[in-house]
Design an enzyme around this catalytic site. Structure first.
Site, PDB file in Angstrom:
ATOM      1  N   CYS A 272       0.795  -1.334   0.067  1.00  0.00           N
ATOM      2  CA  CYS A 272       0.082  -0.147  -0.165  1.00  0.00           C
ATOM      3  C   CYS A 272       0.918   1.239  -0.048  1.00  0.00           C
ATOM      4  O   CYS A 272       0.349   2.448   0.141  1.00  0.00           O
ATOM      5  CB  CYS A 272      -1.134   0.069   1.208  1.00  0.00           C
ATOM      6  SG  CYS A 272      -2.406  -1.019   1.170  1.00  0.00           S
ATOM      7  N   GLY A 273       2.250   1.211  -0.272  1.00  0.00           N
ATOM      8  CA  GLY A 273       2.988   2.250  -0.229  1.00  0.00           C
ATOM      9  C   GLY A 273       3.874   2.425   0.829  1.00  0.00           C
ATOM     10  O   GLY A 273       4.302   3.643   1.022  1.00  0.00           O
TER      11      GLY A 273
END
Ligand code: SPV
Ligand code: MN
Length: 621
Positions: A272-273
């Site tokens: 998710c980064g």
């Protein structure tokens, strides 16, 4: 201490006896005798010992040398490429509080009988390594000493890159039982060195006794005791004490020309980064995966990185999106690649920004384009969960405070989710309780980092769902209590880098730098914000100016409106899902359910007031 099936040198016996710790001896005797390796080697903190482990990994073929100095590659085996959540279980006794429905458990007696049965003689013909580590900085009140027994030199070598050596910490224990221990075996290996008995892969976690037994696996999320297995033990301990063990990065944000570093922690589900946020150019990285948080003397939050290295996803690491990591991965240093494609001693991975060879060696063995697996699906050149393991000190943006015993002061917490149609790129909580609620309602789309179908929206409170070992209600209450005990609570943010329209991302990957600088400026009172039903969002002018300054990019009002509109219907749908997840959970704090109700009411009020489902930011001003 007496080993009945295994040889050990006198020097190594001495290394153990010098610790003066009867419990260490008892643990070693019990499990070495159970697993029955031919030989036992004890690894101290000395350079000689550590180098020996690295060399053993190459000699026995668990790792192979690559063209660049210090680089090696390891393959986990085709059925062992991600965390196995099904076979990871918490051992529970009838007197323990009932766990949440999201936590996989097994009766302790039954579980131990099963795993001890698997462990009996599992190391026959192999060498067991005994290693001592420290979770957290040396000589720190945050830290937890950990003993590892493993028959995998890859595991022992990886842990050397990822954790601080702790032989001296064990000496300082002065005979105390206050340490975790982990017993790992890759089990019987096939001709390619892969674990043969993956059907008997078991990761059993005994939270009450601070120990883990993990068998028939190699993938680090399953095999390395100190990584996600220790996180579960730490969560249990933290929740019975007064601190937090979290699946969080720690980073220093440094706005240009302002001569200050503001520390953030961030919890994001896999892919998710998380790592790329912690690695935003120009900032400092202190940790990318697991943090322990405690109250400082002045009532502030302080965090340490439990680890000293990164086990990062390599997919999409390229010179444009992740220049710092890319450079690190392509220059000489001690580094382990796993499950990438190898051709002529060079590693290749998906999204590296160049064409990949059409043949080579990968997790499936000799590979060429067009090869398919048993189900007839194409085998990709490198696995989507292929990774690299490297010390943080090898990165040019390593934070100098990595090893500070008192850690760093945390001014803000980010919860990152992944959705294509609901949340805005960044928003701020009204206050701590709302922040806890934001963390408790993180959702993401599944990725290749866990076994199962990718692309499904899943509930992942605090990005910690896979590692929870206490009932959700208790976990949330602990967060609320922790916040209340502080003199100054950190600000809390939620991010979503993945909004899409017509299948296309609305943001560029690098845009997260702007959101980060906005959050940092908010901590210092430098930006205003717009109050919306879900929290505070940035003002257009600030976003526009930041894009101009950081990327010299014109940012249109129209794009801002699309990104920061509050999609009331979508948020209500999300709330329905989250409420569903929490229904039936015991002992949810009233403050928490109250917050959930308040956000719902805010959204309903806004729909009544504006008479529509999508309200653009300007309308809230
Ligand atoms: C994650 O999946 O969150 C990781 C990698 O950090 S693993 O070691 O598999 O947990
Ligand atoms: Mn992780």
């Amino acid at each position: 201490m007496k080993f009945t099936h295994s040889t050990i040198s006198d020097a190594d016996v001495r290394k153990i006896s010098e610790l003066n710790n009867p419990y260490v001896e008892q643990v070693l005797e019990e499990y070495i005798n159970m697993c029955a390796p031919d030989r036992v080697i004890v690894v101290s903190d000395s350079r000689e010992d550590i180098t020996m482990v690295r060399e053993m990994a190459q000699k026995n073929g668990e790792e192979s040398k690559l063209a660049i100095e210090g680089h090696t590659v390891h393959f986990d085996g085709i059925y062992d490429l991600a965390r196995d959540t099904t076979n990871t279980r918490i051992l529970v006794t009838p007197d323990m509080k009932k766990m949440s429905k999201v936590i996989r458990t097994i009766d302790k007696r039954e579980g131990l009988e099963e795993v001890f049965g698997i462990m009996k003689g599992i190391m026959k013909g192999k060498t067991a390594l005994v290693r001592f580590f420290c979770l957290g900085p040396i000589n720190s009140r945050f830290s937890l000493p950990s003993l590892q027994i493993t028959d995998s030199t890859y595991v022992a070598h990886s842990e050397d890159l990822l954790y601080r050596s702790g032989y001296e910490e064990f000496r300082r224990l002065k005979g105390s039982k206050n340490f975790f221990y982990f017993v790992h075996s890759a089990g019987e290996l096939d001709e390619r060195g892969s674990s043969r008995n993956t059907a008997k892969r078991r990761m059993y976690i005994d939270v009450a006794e601070g120990r883990v037994f993990t068998m028939n696996n190699q993938y680090a999320g399953n095999s390395l005791g100190l990584k996600k297995l220790a996180l579960r033990l730490a969560i249990y301990k933290a929740n019975n004490e007064d601190w937090l063990a979290e699946h969080m990065f720690v980073m220093g944000v440094r706005p240009e020309g302002k001569n200050r570093t503001t520390y953030f922690t961030g919890a994001y589900p896999s892919a998710c980064g998380k790592t790329s946020t912690a690695m935003v150019p120009g900032q400092l990285i202190l940790g990318d995966d697991i943090a322990y948080l405690r109250r400082g003397k002045g009532g502030e939050v302080r965090a340490v990185n439990v680890e000293q290295g990164i086990f990062g996803i390599i997919e999409d690491v390229n010179p444009v999106d992740d220049p710092v990591i890319y450079t690190t991965l392509t220059t000489p240093r001690e580094l382990i690649f796993s499950n990438v494609l190898i051709k002529e001693k060079k590693p290749y991975w998906l999204g590296m920004g160049m064409e990949l060879p059409k043949e080579g060696f990968n997790y499936s063995g000799d590979w060429k384009e067009g090869d398919t697996d048993k189900e007839g699906n194409p085998i990709l050149p490198a696995h989507k969960n292929a990774r690299y393991t490297v010390r943080i000190s090898e990165l040019e943006n390593a934070d100098p405070k990595l090893h500070e015993p008192e850690g760093v002061e945390v001014r803000a917490v980010i919860y990152g989710g992944r959705d294509s149609d609901t949340s805005v790129p960044v928003y701020e909580a009204f206050e701590w309780t709302h922040g806890v609620f934001m963390g408790a309602s993180v959702e993401s789309e599944t990725t290749a980092a866990t076994i199962g179908k990718a692309g499904v929206r899943t509930f992942n409170p605090m990005a910690n769902i896979d590692f929870l070992v206490v009932p959700l209600g208790k976990y949330i209450e602990n967060h609320l209590k922790f916040g209340k005990s502080l003199k100054e609570q950190p600000r809390v943010y939620a991010t979503n880098y993945f909004l899409k329209e017509e299948g296309k991302f609305l943001n560029e990957k690098v845009d997260k730098k702007v959101w980060l600088l906005w959050m940092e400026g908010r901590v210092h009172g430098e930006y205003g914000a717009i109050e919306t039903p879900i929290g505070f969002i940035p003002k257009f002018e600030d976003v526009r100016d930041l894009f101009q300054k950081v990327f010299n990019r014109e940012y249109s009002r129209e794009l801002y409106d699309r990104l920061f509109s509050i999609r009331i219907d979508k948020f209500l749908e999300k709330l329905d899902r989250i409420e569903g997840e929490y229904s039936g959970e015991a002992d949810l704090p009233a403050e928490f359910t109250g917050c959930m109700k308040k956000i719902r009411q805010n959204l309903l009020d806004a729909r009544g007031k504006y008479g529509k489902d999508v309200v653009s930011p300007g309308e809230f001003v």
